[in-house]
Enzyme design. Structure first.
Site, PDB file in Angstrom:
ATOM      1  N   GLU A 254      -3.710   3.058   2.717  1.00  0.00           N
ATOM      2  CA  GLU A 254      -4.591   2.641   3.261  1.00  0.00           C
ATOM      3  C   GLU A 254      -4.226   3.092   4.723  1.00  0.00           C
ATOM      4  OE1 GLU A 254      -6.093  -0.471   3.422  1.00  0.00           O
ATOM      5  OE2 GLU A 254      -6.416  -0.029   5.558  1.00  0.00           O
ATOM      6  N   THR A 298     -11.867   0.486   2.389  1.00  0.00           N
ATOM      7  CA  THR A 298     -11.286   0.115   1.673  1.00  0.00           C
ATOM      8  C   THR A 298     -12.177   0.062   0.565  1.00  0.00           C
ATOM      9  OG1 THR A 298      -9.296  -1.173   2.376  1.00  0.00           O
ATOM     10  CG2 THR A 298      -9.080  -0.966   0.227  1.00  0.00           C
TER      11      THR A 298
HETATM   12  C1  GP9 Z   1      -7.831  -5.930   2.458  1.00  0.00           C
HETATM   13  C2  GP9 Z   1      -7.541  -4.292   2.495  1.00  0.00           C
HETATM   14  C3  GP9 Z   1      -8.139  -3.969   3.387  1.00  0.00           C
HETATM   15  O1  GP9 Z   1      -8.088  -6.400   1.297  1.00  0.00           O
HETATM   16  O2  GP9 Z   1      -7.856  -3.981   1.855  1.00  0.00           O
HETATM   17  O3  GP9 Z   1      -9.833  -3.801   3.976  1.00  0.00           O
HETATM   18  P1  GP9 Z   1     -10.140  -3.174   5.428  1.00  0.00           P
HETATM   19  O4  GP9 Z   1     -10.188  -3.279   6.356  1.00  0.00           O
HETATM   20  O5  GP9 Z   1      -8.829  -1.275   4.977  1.00  0.00           O
HETATM   21  O6  GP9 Z   1     -11.272  -2.214   4.179  1.00  0.00           O
HETATM   22 MN    MN Z   2      -8.297   0.553   4.193  1.00  0.00          MN
END
Ligand code: GP9
Ligand code: MN
Length: 647
Positions: A254, A298
């Site tokens: 992330e 994401t």
């Molecule tokens: C939420 C995670 C984060 O489930 O995938 O999302 P993002 O804000 O980074 O797209």
């Molecule tokens: Mn993300």
């Protein structure tokens, strides 16, 4: 009370209040909507009002009282059915209804059997407002003499309902910036704009994509197909099949950007474990790898990984085109005997994943419900990465092998909050709290990856797996440039901004001795063919825009979702051509040949998504699926072209 004369518009007022309050009570009792603060609670309370004021208010335009009342009753019934439909659906699926669900025929089996178990006669309470309004119409003695509203009064009423709507949207925007353009969790929509507005929004989004789909036909794929076919690099002989038969574990890191890898912050190492990996015998590390995500963050990176197609320029494709036909990596792996899963300790409807994963043919989605989030296990957006890794590996150990599991981490997410005990390094000291904390959460993420490796070893899964890890998108936006300049010790030009879109990409093959640092310039679009070739699967018939990063023929040309691009020699950003070595402005002639192709490629990909064109493509034999008319039309065009050439 029934004798007394009631003011002219009592029924309208009663209807609005009854349905409004009922909706709020249903929100609180029938759905589990997370509320973090008083403002969110207030928005939730307020959100049914704007639409109710408007829709019920239309009754003011009816001449006869009888018609008025009938209309009000119908609105009460329809809104109750919508709300109750969601309640029943939620009981079974823990999600709100979205149009594609109603049209996805394979869902109907489930829906039918679950409907009977999710409906009880006591549910009549969900129609309480209908009963109240009905009683009011029958029992109240409304002033017969009173005059209807004047045109001006009606106008003010409509202005009032519009004002309530904008007030609501304004509050929602403060609470959830870009709510309607990017963040797309149905729960968040319902929470912020309300159940009824959410359905209107859903209808708008879905009909827009349905209209584009209806207008598209298979012949549009001809040109795209020949472009794609002529751009497929052959697999690298050395790497093809290097991880054949192994489990595939893909970790989405992330918000992790490459600028922290192998770097320090005030003398402290940010990612010690990942740094070791970059030098490891079994790891190939790509320092010149870029994210290509747009508004879907994401989920866009997941889309790139699974499909090797670009995400959309507007909106999140997971949300807007979850009903399309895709030929995902999960589907191919599934056909090759893999069990396919995603592990992510968040609500399943976030980014519409529960719907989209069906279209991507991902067999199993282990969402937050699969995890035990104990005391102290959650921070920021939800479950912390370290316990997530521990429990995920336990869950993985239960999966049939070989498996493909995709793990989505969460802790290193804006606003980068962490509990005291998880802060393994100090904060940075710039004027941006966001950047200051980012180093700490990145450090924590690194620790979580270390945990993952240790757990895999402990569970005996490590040796037989290949572990691929990638940063999904930037974590530090351009709003923090001043702080970034302080950290990097240089000015952030458009060139530097483009460099900051680098995210780490690791391919770790235990015991392979294939580790090195691969300088090849590449992007997320390349992940799928690279991985599939490693697993010994051909991709030459796939409709994909990326290429195997290990292939000698791989083209160093990374197109960002916004049209910027990077080649081995140049970076094109802010309409300026830069030299990639020096970062200095250079002759536009160097970038010129790539500007059109970059846009063309994005366009081709976009047309596949908007027209749902993969439904006309058979990836088994690489043939287009065309109707006779389309074949004839194409032949005609071909003949015409030939004739023109002769002239
Ligand atoms: C939420 C995670 C984060 O489930 O995938 O999302 P993002 O804000 O980074 O797209
Ligand atoms: Mn993300």
């Amino acid at each position: 009370m029934f004798k007394k004369e009631w003011p002219k518009h009592s029924i309208l007022a009663i209807a609005i209040i009854a349905t409004w309050l009922k909706t709020y009570i249903v929100y609180k009792t029938s759905f589990s909507i997370t509320i973090d603060n008083a403002l969110q609670e207030f928005i939730l309370f307020l959100n049914p009002l704007s639409l109710l004021l408007f829709v019920y208010g239309i009754s003011l335009f009816f001449k006869s009282d009888k018609l008025k009342n009938r209309y009000i009753m119908s609105v009460a019934i329809v809104t109750s059915i919508i709300l109750y439909g969601n309640v029943a659906f939620y009981r079974f699926f823990s999600d709100f209804i979205t149009l594609p669900v109603l049209f996805q025929t394979n869902n109907f089996g489930d829906l039918g059997s679950s409907a009977s178990e999710s409906i009880f006669w006591t549910d009549i309470v969900f129609f309480a407002d209908v009963i109240i309004i009905f009683a009011a119409i029958k029992l109240l003695n409304i002033k017969p003499s009173a005059k209807d509203l004047t045109a001006a009064q009606r106008k003010s009423y409509l202005i009032l309902s519009a004002a309530v709507l904008f007030f609501n949207l304004g509050l929602a925007e403060t609470e959830r910036p870009q709510l309607l353009t990017r963040s797309f969790d149905r729960e968040m929509l319902v929470k912020n704009i309300g159940m009824y507005n959410y359905h209107l929004y859903d209808i708008y989004i879905q009909s827009k994509s349905q209209a584009q789909r209806a207008l598209a036909d298979g012949s549009e794929l001809v040109e795209v197909n020949s472009y794609v076919q002529s751009n497929q690099p052959d697999p690298s002989e050395e790497m093809f099949g290097a991880a054949e038969g192994k489990n595939l574990i893909v970790v989405t890191l992330e918000s992790l950007q490459s600028f922290v890898i192998n770097e320090e912050m005030n003398g402290q190492t940010v990612t010690p474990f990942l740094n070791e990996l970059t030098k490891d015998d079994d790891t190939i590390y790509f320092p010149n790898f870029y994210h290509q995500t747009g508004l879907g963050k994401t989920s866009d990176s997941e889309f790139l990984l699974e499909n090797s197609l670009y995400p959309l320029s507007g909106g999140a494709v997971f949300f807007t085109h979850s009903g399309n036909t895709y030929n995902s990596m999960a589907e191919s792996l599934g056909e090759n005997g893999y069990h396919t899963a995603v592990q992510h300790a968040n609500t399943k409807s976030f980014w519409n994943r529960d719907m989209m994963y069906q279209s991507l043919n991902i067999e199993e989605f282990q969402d937050v419900e699969s995890y035990t989030v104990g005391e102290g296990d959650a921070v920021n957006w939800g479950m912390k990465d370290i316990p997530f890794m521990e429990q995920s590996v336990d869950l993985m150990a239960e999966m049939p092998e070989p498996f493909y599991s995709r793990m989505l981490t969460l802790t290193n997410h804006h606003p980068f909050y962490l509990d005291e005990e998880d802060m393994l390094i100090d904060e940075y000291d710039s004027n941006s709290g966001t950047l200051n904390r980012y180093f700490q959460t990145a450090r924590y993420l690194d620790e979580a990856v270390k945990t993952l490796f240790a757990e895999l070893k402990a569970k005996g899964l490590y040796e037989n797996s290949v572990i691929v890890m990638y940063g999904d998108h930037y974590g530090i936006s351009e709003n923090h440039n001043e702080a970034m300049e302080q950290y990097l010790g240089k000015e952030i030009t458009p060139y530097e901004s483009a460099q900051l879109q680098k995210v780490p990409f690791f391919v770790h093959i235990p015991g392979s001795d294939k580790g090195y640092v691969e300088e090849e310039v590449g992007g997320q679009i390349d992940m799928r063919p690279t991985i599939m070739h490693l697993l010994g699967m051909e991709t030459e018939k796939d409709m994909q825009f990326g290429g195997d990063l290990f292939s000698k023929e791989h083209e160093e040309f990374v197109v960002f979702r916004d049209g910027r691009f990077v080649t081995d020699k140049n970076v094109y950003a802010g309409n300026v051509c830069y030299d990639s070595e020096t970062g200095e402005e250079t002759d536009m002639a160097q970038c010129q040949p790539f500007i059109e192709p970059a846009l063309q490629e994005l366009d081709y990909s976009e047309s596949i998504i908007n027209g749902d064109l993969l439904r006309f493509y058979d990836e088994k034999n690489g043939q287009l699926i065309l109707t006779e008319e389309e074949e004839a039309k194409l032949e005609q065009e071909q003949l015409q072209k030939e004739a023109e050439l002769k002239e």
